[in-house]
Each structure stands twice: as structure tokens, then as C-alpha cells.
Scaffold this active site. Structure first.
Site, PDB file in Angstrom:
ATOM      1  N   ASP A  83      -3.779   5.936  11.478  1.00 25.01           N
ATOM      2  CA  ASP A  83      -2.784   5.590  10.459  1.00 25.01           C
ATOM      3  C   ASP A  83      -1.549   6.467  10.607  1.00 25.01           C
ATOM      4  OD1 ASP A  83      -1.325   4.872   8.258  1.00 25.01           O
ATOM      5  OD2 ASP A  83      -2.886   5.284   6.781  1.00 25.01           O
ATOM      6  N   HIS A 142       1.063   5.321   6.550  1.00 33.23           N
ATOM      7  CA  HIS A 142       0.954   5.928   5.224  1.00 33.23           C
ATOM      8  C   HIS A 142       1.109   7.446   5.336  1.00 33.23           C
ATOM      9  CE1 HIS A 142      -1.161   2.034   5.045  1.00 33.23           C
ATOM     10  NE2 HIS A 142      -0.609   1.957   3.841  1.00 33.23           N
ATOM     11  N   SER A 166       0.809  -1.217   0.000  1.00 41.51           N
ATOM     12  CA  SER A 166       0.000   0.000   0.000  1.00 41.51           C
ATOM     13  C   SER A 166       0.843   1.268   0.000  1.00 41.51           C
ATOM     14  CB  SER A 166      -0.947   0.012   1.204  1.00 41.51           C
ATOM     15  OG  SER A 166      -0.231  -0.183   2.411  1.00 41.51           O
TER      16      SER A 166
END
Length: 431
Positions: free
Chosen positions: A404, A407, A153
Site C-alpha cells: 500500500d 494510503h 478510503s
């Protein structure tokens, strides 16, 4: 008639003498400036991004490579991967209103990240400047070419960043039929075409880079069987289609796994339910990158550049992703303020060592190996993650993954990766 000696300090003589001197001085200044400009771009051109200039020794487990380490290029070169983040008054390349490719999970502007201070910094290498990304020039340089991003990702995060930066000049169109869906629910391949430039950017979902089977199809509950000596054919079979391939992956290797070589179980990580010996996760990382690079280097028809992007550290504090950790800082770290963790350093070492392991094969087949070393720069950016702002309040990122800190927001610090990649891929054109 008596002759008079001319006065050397008379106005007319002074002007006559001064004029050519001033002209010579001006020419000297211009020449010096030209040398400085040439040297500046020579530094960028010779930056430590090709494998021949990358690290040949492992950095200390608690810190990134030091200026005196062998990762630093030869004398006179500037390593654009070493530096600090400094205040920047320039606007971001794009916003969530101008780029249609931002996934909600990284759309920090859309979901109200409290401070946009994370957008007001730029990367300043030691001893030189890194020019801003020129989207028009990139597309022109890539006319008729193609690039593939292969990984997890974070590879997708980088891919979307590049599409967003380029969208300032041209919008690509997605091409191809309905994509194959992986057992994890992700599309295996996505292709975007910049029609006017004949440039194609593709994304392959391959979180382990090698062949991997999920023993239990229920995501998160199963065990992965990783065939460390077999590249994932879903991307490896298409290598000859591309001029450049960017490989990146590390985080999925923490999932419960058993390692296979030659069809035989040879080890496992701490979560792997097997009677075989437990091996360090870095062992699997090195083997997987070595196999992937070997498939590219020895692949029929590929004669381009294979780039390994080093790992990007997460910044969970006061807990992990599933134990209440978060990333709420609003400014970058100063260099040395947060040492690189031992596991992060170990994984980066494994990636570098895989490059070294593959160098001879690559040279024989005319393939250039390069290292996109962003680990130090991104270790300093705890402020650039979505935190809780990759979804609506009360929502989640994936399953119970609410916060998160892995990311990167788009736009955000991750746009540096495309700046560095551009200068890497364009090295020969500037020589």
C-alpha cells in the site's frame, strides 16, 4: 555667585535621560513583537485555503503551482500549502497504543514498519509557521457543530486521523443503528459523537460522490455506471444536518466506467465496455465534483463551508500496485526532487475547476467553498505509506493488493490535513 553649567554627561543626568529612552525602546520592541505576532496569524488567517484565494489557472502538468502563480494569495499573505518538510523533535499527536480508531491497514507501528523516521518531520510553510493542532481548542470551537467527510478510503484515512488527534482530549462514541453496507462491503455511514462538546463527526462512503451502480456485483469484475449529473443521495440527502462537508475522491474513477447524463450514456473511460466515446477520466472527476458541490451549494438548509480536498499522490516505485511496486524510502523528497505527474496535475485541475464552476451558485445561497490543497505537501512524502506494514506478513490489503503506497500511516504525514483543516474552518473566529 558664579553659576556652573551642568555636565550633560554626568551620571545623574545620563540616568535621567537614559531611563525614559530605555522605556520608549522597550515599548517599541513590545509593539513590534505584537505586530509580528499579529502578522503571523494574519498570514495563517489569509492563507490560500478559501476558494477566493485558490488557483484560478491550471499548474503545469509536471509541477505544482509556482510561487508566482495565481494560486498564491495577495501580497502580505502566507500560503500554508506551499513549503517543505523539516526535521521535528516533537512526538506525534498519538500512537497506536493511545488511539483505538486506527484501522489495521494503516497501523504501521503495529505491523513493524522498519523505520519510524517518517514521524520526525513537520510541514514548514514558506514565510510563516503552522501551529500544531490544539485538540482542546478545536473541540471548543466546534461545540454544538458537525462535520461530514464524504469520499473514498482516503476520506476514511483522514477521518480516522482527526478522531485520533482529538482522542487526546476526548473519546467519541459511535452512535446510530447498524450501518447500511454498500455493494463493495463498506459501511455507507458512520457517526461519532463527542458528547461533552455536542460535536459530531460523520463519515460517508461515496467513492464517486455521484450516483453509481455496479453492473456486475462481483467486486473488481464489474463495470460502474456513473450518473455524473446526479449526486449520491446516500450523503446528499443529509447535507442540511452538517455545518461543514469535506469532499474527496479520485482513485475510483480509474475503474471501468460508463458515464451517464440525463439518463443517457455520454462517454466512458478506457475500461468501460460500451460503444460510446471514450472521455478523459478527468472529465468524470470534474463533473462529479461539480455535481456534488452543486448539491451542497443549492441544498435546502445548508449554509456552512464545503471543502474540497485535493488528490494525494501515490508513491509506487519500480512497478505499480499489482506489478511489484513498493515504497521503501525513509525520508521526504526535497521540493523539486519529484515533479508532480501529469495525471495528478490534471486531476487536481479538475477539482479546482469544479470549485470555479460552482462559485456563483454557492455565493447566491450563502455557502462558502474552500480548497484544502494538500497535493504539493503529500507529493513530497513517499516515506509515509504503510507499504507492506498494513497487515501481518503474508497477508493482503484488499484481495491481491499486498503493498500500500496510496494510503497513509497513522500517525503520520496525513495528520497535516487536520492541522490545515482546523485553520481553514476557524478563519472567521480569528478576524
Amino acid at each position: 555667585m558664579k553659576l556652573h553649567k551642568s555636565n550633560p554627561f554626568s551620571p545623574k543626568v545620563s540616568v535621567a535621560i537614559a531611563a525614559p529612552i530605555l522605556i520608549l525602546l522597550a515599548l517599541a520592541v513590545v509593539s513590534l513583537n505584537d505586530v509580528n505576532v499579529a502578522e503571523r496569524y494574519r498570514y495563517i488567517r489569509r492563507a490560500a485555503t478559501s476558494f477566493s484565494s485558490s488557483s484560478s489557472t491550471s499548474p503545469a502538468a509536471s509541477s505544482p503551482p509556482s510561487p508566482s502563480s495565481s494560486s498564491t494569495p495577495s501580497t502580505g499573505a502566507c500560503d500554508v500549502t506551499r513549503g517543505e518538510w523539516v526535521p521535528d523533535t516533537e512526538p506525534p499527536y498519538y500512537t497506536n497504543l493511545t488511539c483505538p480508531f486506527i484501522d489495521d491497514l494503516q497501523n504501521c507501528m503495529k505491523f513493524g514498519k522498519p523505520s519510524l523516521e517518517f514521524l520526525r518531520w513537520r510541514w514548514q510553510p514558506d514565510g510563516c509557521d503552522l501551529p500544531r493542532f490544539d485538540a482542546a481548542r478545536f473541540l471548543e470551537a466546534m461545540r454544538g457543530k458537525s462535520v461530514a467527510f464524504v469520499g473514498d478510503s482516503l476520506a476514511r484515512n483522514h477521518f480516522k486521523s482527526l478522531l485520533c488527534i482529538l482522542s487526546k482530549v476526548a473519546l467519541p462514541v459511535e452512535v446510530g443503528t447498524a450501518p447500511e453496507i454498500d455493494v463493495t462491503g463498506r459501511a455507507v455511514r458512520r457517526d461519532y459523537r463527542f458528547v461533552d462538546h455536542g460535536f459530531t463527526a460523520s463519515l460517508f462512503w461515496s467513492p464517486f460522490l455521484v450516483k453509481a451502480n455496479l453492473s456486475n456485483a462481483t467486486l473488481g469484475l464489474g463495470q460502474w455506471d456513473l450518473h455524473l449529473d446526479t449526486p449520491d443521495a446516500r450523503w446528499a440527502a443529509h447535507v442540511a444536518e452538517f455545518d461543514h462537508v469535506i469532499l474527496s475522491s479520485t482513485n475510483w474513477f480509474f475503474r471501468p466506467s460508463v458515464y451517464y447524463e440525463g439518463g443517457r450514456a455520454v462517454g466512458r473511460n478506457s475500461g468501460g465496455a460500451s460503444n460510446v466515446t471514450e472521455l478523459p477520466v478527468s472529465h468524470a472527476v470534474r463533473a462529479a465534483f461539480r455535481t456534488a458541490l452543486g448539491a451542497i451549494a443549492a441544498g435546502v438548509g445548508f449554509r456552512g463551508k464545503a471543502v474540497v480536498r485535493t488528490l494525494t499522490p501515490a508513491h509506487f516505485e519500480n512497478g505499480e500496485w499489482n506489478t511489484g511496486g513498493d515504497c521503501v524510502r525513509t525520508r521526504p523528497f526535497r521540493r523539486g526532487e519529484r515533479p508532480l505527474g501529469a495525471i495528478e496535475a490534471e486531476f487536481r485541475d479538475a477539482q479546482v475547476e469544479a470549485l470555479k464552476d460552482t462559485e456563483a451558485v454557492a455565493q447566491r445561497h450563502g455557502v462558502e467553498l474552500m480548497l484544502l490543497d494538500i497535493t504539493e505537501a503529500m507529493a513530497l512524502r513517499p516515506d509515509g505509506h504503510p507499504s507492506r506494514y498494513g497487515h501481518l506478513p503474508g497477508g493482503t490489503v484488499e484481495g491481491s493488493f499486498v503493498v500500500d503506497c496510496l494510503h497513509w500511516c497513522l500517525p503520520g504525514p496525513i495528520d497535516l490535513w487536520s492541522e490545515l483543516l482546523f485553520h481553514m474552518l476557524q478563519l472567521p473566529a480569528r478576524q
